[in-house]
Design a protein around this motif. Structure first.
Motif, PDB file in Angstrom:
ATOM      1  N   LEU A  90       0.832  -1.124  -0.046  1.00 31.28           N
ATOM      2  CA  LEU A  90      -0.058   0.005  -0.127  1.00 31.28           C
ATOM      3  C   LEU A  90       0.852   1.217   0.064  1.00 31.28           C
ATOM      4  CD1 LEU A  90      -2.997   1.179   0.535  1.00 31.28           C
ATOM      5  CD2 LEU A  90      -2.327   1.289   2.899  1.00 31.28           C
ATOM      6  N   ALA A  91       0.680   2.063  -0.697  1.00 27.70           N
ATOM      7  CA  ALA A  91       1.250   3.520  -0.780  1.00 27.70           C
ATOM      8  C   ALA A  91       0.224   4.611  -0.504  1.00 27.70           C
ATOM      9  CB  ALA A  91       2.038   3.790  -2.265  1.00 27.70           C
ATOM     10  N   VAL A  92       0.611   5.726  -0.046  1.00 27.15           N
ATOM     11  CA  VAL A  92      -0.235   6.876   0.003  1.00 27.15           C
ATOM     12  C   VAL A  92       0.450   7.837  -0.386  1.00 27.15           C
ATOM     13  CG1 VAL A  92      -1.618   8.006   1.636  1.00 27.15           C
ATOM     14  CG2 VAL A  92      -1.371   5.853   2.209  1.00 27.15           C
ATOM     15  N   PHE A  93      -0.199   8.654  -1.464  1.00 27.50           N
ATOM     16  CA  PHE A  93       0.611  10.006  -1.996  1.00 27.50           C
ATOM     17  C   PHE A  93      -0.216  11.004  -1.960  1.00 27.50           C
ATOM     18  CE2 PHE A  93       2.054   6.158  -4.537  1.00 27.50           C
ATOM     19  CZ  PHE A  93       3.547   6.563  -4.360  1.00 27.50           C
ATOM     20  N   LYS A  94       0.491  12.423  -1.510  1.00 26.91           N
ATOM     21  CA  LYS A  94      -0.079  13.695  -1.646  1.00 26.91           C
ATOM     22  C   LYS A  94      -0.026  14.456  -2.428  1.00 26.91           C
ATOM     23  CE  LYS A  94       0.785  17.916   1.385  1.00 26.91           C
ATOM     24  NZ  LYS A  94      -0.829  18.264   1.383  1.00 26.91           N
ATOM     25  N   PHE A  95      -0.909  15.171  -3.060  1.00 26.60           N
ATOM     26  CA  PHE A  95      -0.485  16.217  -4.001  1.00 26.60           C
ATOM     27  C   PHE A  95      -1.123  17.629  -3.380  1.00 26.60           C
ATOM     28  CE2 PHE A  95       0.046  12.463  -6.259  1.00 26.60           C
ATOM     29  CZ  PHE A  95       0.847  12.800  -7.338  1.00 26.60           C
ATOM     30  N   ASP A 119       0.681  -2.196  -4.946  1.00 28.80           N
ATOM     31  CA  ASP A 119      -0.447  -2.844  -5.487  1.00 28.80           C
ATOM     32  C   ASP A 119      -1.581  -1.753  -5.302  1.00 28.80           C
ATOM     33  OD1 ASP A 119       0.032  -5.640  -5.884  1.00 28.80           O
ATOM     34  OD2 ASP A 119       0.755  -5.433  -3.939  1.00 28.80           O
ATOM     35  N   VAL A 120      -1.972  -1.220  -4.475  1.00 31.80           N
ATOM     36  CA  VAL A 120      -2.743   0.023  -4.111  1.00 31.80           C
ATOM     37  C   VAL A 120      -2.174   1.283  -3.835  1.00 31.80           C
ATOM     38  CG1 VAL A 120      -4.935   0.596  -2.891  1.00 31.80           C
ATOM     39  CG2 VAL A 120      -4.528  -1.943  -3.344  1.00 31.80           C
ATOM     40  N   SER A 121      -2.408   2.369  -4.490  1.00 29.57           N
ATOM     41  CA  SER A 121      -1.871   3.575  -4.120  1.00 29.57           C
ATOM     42  C   SER A 121      -3.371   4.591  -3.838  1.00 29.57           C
ATOM     43  CB  SER A 121      -1.121   4.354  -5.156  1.00 29.57           C
ATOM     44  OG  SER A 121       0.083   3.590  -5.478  1.00 29.57           O
ATOM     45  N   LEU A 122      -3.313   4.930  -2.631  1.00 29.74           N
ATOM     46  CA  LEU A 122      -4.086   6.131  -2.332  1.00 29.74           C
ATOM     47  C   LEU A 122      -3.661   7.431  -2.671  1.00 29.74           C
ATOM     48  CD1 LEU A 122      -5.323   4.940   1.027  1.00 29.74           C
ATOM     49  CD2 LEU A 122      -6.298   4.444  -0.968  1.00 29.74           C
ATOM     50  N   VAL A 123      -4.231   8.190  -3.302  1.00 29.06           N
ATOM     51  CA  VAL A 123      -3.619   9.649  -4.028  1.00 29.06           C
ATOM     52  C   VAL A 123      -4.639  10.671  -3.174  1.00 29.06           C
ATOM     53  CG1 VAL A 123      -3.502  10.894  -5.810  1.00 29.06           C
ATOM     54  CG2 VAL A 123      -2.679   8.490  -5.783  1.00 29.06           C
ATOM     55  N   GLU A 124      -4.149  11.413  -2.667  1.00 29.76           N
ATOM     56  CA  GLU A 124      -4.829  12.680  -1.941  1.00 29.76           C
ATOM     57  C   GLU A 124      -4.306  13.789  -2.727  1.00 29.76           C
ATOM     58  OE1 GLU A 124      -4.818  13.782   2.491  1.00 29.76           O
ATOM     59  OE2 GLU A 124      -3.463  14.785   1.556  1.00 29.76           O
ATOM     60  N   GLY A 125      -5.287  14.805  -2.863  1.00 30.86           N
ATOM     61  CA  GLY A 125      -4.979  16.186  -3.336  1.00 30.86           C
ATOM     62  C   GLY A 125      -5.215  16.402  -5.082  1.00 30.86           C
ATOM     63  N   ALA A 126      -5.043  17.639  -5.292  1.00 27.28           N
ATOM     64  CA  ALA A 126      -5.443  17.849  -6.885  1.00 27.28           C
ATOM     65  C   ALA A 126      -4.124  18.293  -7.573  1.00 27.28           C
ATOM     66  CB  ALA A 126      -6.312  19.284  -6.817  1.00 27.28           C
ATOM     67  N   ILE A 127      -4.045  18.198  -8.699  1.00 28.68           N
ATOM     68  CA  ILE A 127      -3.057  18.676  -9.460  1.00 28.68           C
ATOM     69  C   ILE A 127      -2.887  20.167  -9.736  1.00 28.68           C
ATOM     70  CG2 ILE A 127      -1.702  18.289 -11.606  1.00 28.68           C
ATOM     71  CD1 ILE A 127      -1.915  15.752  -9.611  1.00 28.68           C
ATOM     72  N   THR A 128      -2.087  21.012  -9.125  1.00 31.67           N
ATOM     73  CA  THR A 128      -1.983  22.427  -9.267  1.00 31.67           C
ATOM     74  C   THR A 128      -0.559  22.898  -9.845  1.00 31.67           C
ATOM     75  OG1 THR A 128      -1.240  22.484  -7.282  1.00 31.67           O
ATOM     76  CG2 THR A 128      -3.334  22.564  -7.356  1.00 31.67           C
TER      77      THR A 128
END
Lengths: 374, 284
Positions: free
Chosen positions: B24-29, B71-80
C-alpha cells in the motif's frame, strides 16, 4: 370517581391532568413511551415520560415544502398534525443488524442478531398513521411471509390513538377514508375537547391502563362536542384527492406529459419515500472485517428514488427522474391495490410537506385527471 | 455443492499466510492532508490493516519509504503545479490500483476556486516574489491526468468507507459505497429537514451520502462535501432556492465550495451566474 373499570367499547371522560396517570400505568407495565415532542424546528417523535413532554400549546403551519412551528392561543395537548416522523421508525427501524457470519473450521457459521424487542407505547397515533400501520401489517405479516422483527415489535406495541380535530394544510385523510376519526386497531383512542379528554376503550390492555385513573362515563354533551369537532375536521382538510377511477386513471396515463413536468422538479432525493409511513423498501448491506473472518449483514431503509434500487442485470430499469417518480406514484396509487388490496397512501401529507422541491401528489393526480385519458 | 457435514460449501479460504502481502502507498498532491489523517484516525483498525498489507509508502505516517511498484495507491490532492502533473504520471506507472481519495483528488477541491479567476492576479496579490511561483492556471482532479480505478469522495473522506474500499480490494470484490443523497442519511438518523422546517438552503438533495449527514444534524445546510449524487437535479434545486428567497449569487456560492469544480456543481453554478448576469443587464 367511578370505582368499576370501564368496558371495552365504552366512551369515558378524564380530566386532561389525568393523562399522566395513564402514562404512569404504561411505564409501570414496562412500556417505553414514544410520542410527539417539541424538537428544534418541528414536532418530532421521541421517547417521552411526562405529559409535559408533549408539545402543549404548540401547533404548526404546513405547506408543500414548508413546515413552521407556531404557538397556539390555548394549551391544547394535541393541537397539531403529523410531523416529519412516523411510527415506521419504531416498528421498522431505519437500520437493523440481521446477523453475523464467521469463518470457522473451513466453513462458516451464521449467528442471527437477537436484540431485545422494545416494548413501545405509541402516544398520539393519528388515524392516518393507524391505517399506515395496518398497511404495513399487510405487507409484513399477511403477505405470505412474516417479517419477524416487525412482528415482535408490533405485537408488543400499545397504541394510544388521537383523533384529529385540527387537520393540517397538507392533510387529506378524509379523501382517503383514513380519518379524521379512528375506527379500529387501538388500545385507547383519545379525542381532545375543551377541558377534557374523551377516551374510547379499544382493548383489554387499554382498559387495564386506566386502573386508578379518575374517570366518568362520557355524557351526551361531551360526545356531541367530540362528534362536532370531528365533523368539522372532515370538512376543513388542507388538501383533497379524488381517488375515483384509481388505479386505472394512472395505468391509462403512463405516457402523460405531466410525468415529464414533475420530473423536471423532482430532486430524486428520496425524502418522500423516507417520510412516507407505508413505504417499506429496504436493502441489505454487508460489512466485513479486514481479515475477511467476520461479516455483518445490516438492513437499511432504501428507496425507489435511489439508482441502485432499480439496477438489475444488464443495467438500470429506471434511469430517469420521470421513470422513478412515475414508479413511486403509480405504486402508491395503483399497483399497490393489485399487490395488497388497498391504496398505499393514507393522506397524511408528509410527502407534500417534506418534499424539498415542494411537489404535491394531489396536484399531480388532479393534473393527470384533468388533462389525461379517462 | 455441500460440505461433508451437510452444511453449505465452505467460503474460499484466505490466501496462505506466507504469501506476500499487498503493498500500500499513500501519495499527497495539493491538499490539506485531512484525508490521509482519516486513515491514521482509523486507530482501532490500523494494526489490522498493517497485518494485511505492507505500508510501503506513507510519509505522513512513517519515514521508511519503499520503492514501487505498489498494489494499491491512495492519492490525495489536486494537480496544481507542473511538477505534480508529472509526478502523478509516475504514481500511475507504479500502481496496480490507483484510488483517488477526497474532494481535491476527485474534483479539484477548494483550491479549484482559482479556476474561475486569473491565476496571475492571485500570484501578484499574494506573493512578495511572484517570480518564484511555478503553478498551473487550474486545480484539477486526478482523473483529468491519469486513469483512476476508484474515486472515494469526501472532504474529508469517511474512514469507514476507506476501510470498506481497502477490504473489498483485499478480497477481490468491487468496492461499494452509496451514491444516493445525504437526505437518505438525514432521514435514517431522524433529523428534521432544515430546508423545509427552517428555510435553510441545503445541498443535501443533490449531494452524495457518506458523511452520515452531520451538518443538518447541527442545523447547518449541507456544503456538498461528498460531491454530486448519481442523478443530481441541480436546476430544480437552484429554482427552489430562488423561490425560497435566496439571491442567485448566494446559490452560486453554495454550489462552489469544496466540490465546486465537480461537473454537476460547476455547470449549475455557471448557468445560474450567467442567468443572473443577463437578467441584471436586461434590468440595467
Amino acid at each position: 370517581m367511578a370505582d368499576i373499570t370501564p368496558k371495552i367499547g365504552a366512551y369515558i371522560s378524564i380530566a386532561k391532568t389525568s393523562l399522566q396517570a395513564v402514562f404512569d400505568n404504561l411505564k409501570a407495565a414496562g412500556f417505553t413511551l414514544i410520542g410527539p415532542t417539541l424538537g428544534d424546528s418541528a414536532i418530532e417523535c421521541a421517547e417521552i415520560t411526562q405529559t409535559t413532554d408533549l408539545p402543549i400549546g404548540w401547533t404548526q403551519v404546513q405547506e408543500a415544502g414548508t413546515y413552521r412551528l407556531q404557538r397556539r392561543s390555548d394549551q391544547a395537548y394535541f393541537g397539531y398534525a403529523v410531523g416529519p416522523h412516523s411510527w415506521k421508525r419504531y416498528l421498522y427501524p431505519p437500520t437493523l443488524k440481521l446477523y453475523t457470519v464467521d469463518h470457522q473450521n473451513g466453513g462458516f457459521t451464521v449467528t442471527p442478531a437477537t436484540p431485545a424487542t422494545p416494548q413501545y407505547a405509541f402516544i398520539g397515533v393519528r388515524p392516518c398513521d393507524m391505517h399506515a400501520i395496518a398497511i404495513q401489517d399487510r405487507v409484513f405479516l399477511h403477505n405470505g411471509f412474516q417479517e419477524t422483527d416487525y412482528k415482535a415489535r408490533r405485537q408488543r406495541a400499545f397504541i394510544l390513538a388521537v383523533n384529529c380535530t385540527e387537520p393540517g394544510s397538507t392533510c387529506f385523510c378524509a379523501s382517503m377514508g383514513t380519518g379524521p376519526q379512528i375506527e379500529t386497531g387501538f388500545d385507547l383512542a383519545l379525542t381532545e375537547i375543551p377541558e377534557i379528554f374523551l377516551l374510547e376503550i379499544g382493548s383489554e390492555l387499554g382498559r387495564e391502563m386506566l386502573t386508578g385513573v379518575d374517570w366518568w362515563h362520557a355524557g351526551a354533551f361531551e360526545l356531541q362536542t367530540a362528534r362536532q369537532a370531528l365533523t368539522a375536521a372532515r370538512s376543513h382538510m388542507g388538501r383533497q384527492l379524488d381517488i375515483s377511477a384509481l388505479p386505472n386513471l394512472l395505468y391509462q396515463n403512463l405516457e402523460h406529459p405531466r410525468w415529464d413536468q414533475v420530473a423536471n422538479r423532482c430532486l430524486s432525493c428520496a425524502n418522500c419515500t423516507q417520510v412516507c409511513p407505508t413505504c417499506f423498501c429496504s436493502d441489505v448491506k454487508d460489512v466485513s472485517d479486514l481479515q475477511n473472518q467476520q461479516a455483518e449483514r445490516v438492513r437499511v431503509w432504501d428507496s425507489c428514488f435511489n439508482l441502485d434500487f432499480s439496477h438489475v442485470h444488464g443495467g438500470n430499469i429506471r434511469p430517469t427522474n420521470r421513470a422513478r417518480y412515475r414508479q413511486w406514484l403509480t405504486h402508491k396509487l395503483a399497483s399497490w391495490v393489485d399487490q395488497f388490496g388497498t391504496l398505499g397512501c393514507v393522506g397524511c401529507g408528509r410527502c407534500i410537506t417534506w418534499c424539498p422541491a415542494s411537489i404535491d401528489l394531489t396536484e399531480e393526480i388532479s393534473a393527470i385527471r384533468e388533462e389525461g385519458t379517462r | 455443492m455441500n460440505s461433508p457435514n451437510g452444511g453449505p460449501a465452505p467460503i474460499k479460504p484466505n490466501q496462505p499466510a506466507q504469501a506476500a502481502k499487498p503493498r500500500l502507498a499513500v501519495f499527497k498532491f495539493a491538499s490539506c492532508d485531512g484525508c490521509q489523517l482519516a486513515l491514521l484516525d482509523a486507530e482501532d483498525e490500523l494494526l489490522a490493516l498493517a497485518g494485511q498489507v505492507e505500508i510501503a509508502y506513507f510519509v505522513e505516517a512513517s519515514r521508511r519509504t519503499l520503492a514501487g511498484p505498489y498494489d494499491v495507491s491512495l492519492v490525495e490532492g489536486a494537480i496544481t503545479t507542473p511538477e505534480e502533473a508529472e509526478r502523478i504520471q509516475e504514481v500511475r506507472r507504479q500502481s496496480r490500483y490507483l484510488i483517488a481519495i477526497g474532494a481535491c483528488a476527485t474534483a479539484g477541491g477548494i483550491q479549484a476556486l482559482r479556476n474561475w479567476h486569473d491565476i496571475d492576479d492571485f500570484i501578484q496579490a499574494v506573493y512578495a516574489h511572484p517570480a518564484y511561483i511555478d503553478t498551473l492556471a487550474t486545480a484539477t482532479p486526478i482523473s483529468d491526468h491519469v486513469q483512476v480505478d476508484f474515486e472515494l469522495r469526501g472532504c474529508p473522506i469517511n474512514k469507514y468507507q476507506l476501510l470498506a474500499v481497502l477490504t473489498a480490494l483485499l478480497v477481490g470484490r468491487q468496492p461499494s459505497v452509496p451514491t444516493y443523497s445525504v437526505c437518505v442519511e438525514c432521514k435514517r438518523r431522524g433529523t428534521t429537514c432544515i430546508t423545509v422546517a427552517q428555510g435553510v438552503p441545503c445541498l443535501g438533495p443533490v449531494t452524495q451520502a457518506g458523511c452520515g449527514a452531520i451538518c443538518p444534524a447541527y442545523r447547518r445546510g449541507c456544503y456538498g462535501c461528498y460531491g454530486p449524487t448519481e442523478a443530481p437535479n441541480m436546476d430544480a434545486l437552484g429554482q427552489r432556492f430562488l423561490a425560497m428567497g435566496a439571491a442567485p449569487a448566494e446559490i452560486v456560492r453554495l454550489f462552489r465550495t469544496f466540490n465546486g469544480y465537480a461537473d454537476a456543481f460547476r455547470l449549475a453554478g455557471d448557468k445560474l451566474e450567467e442567468m443572473d448576469r443577463t437578467s441584471v443587464q436586461r434590468r440595467g
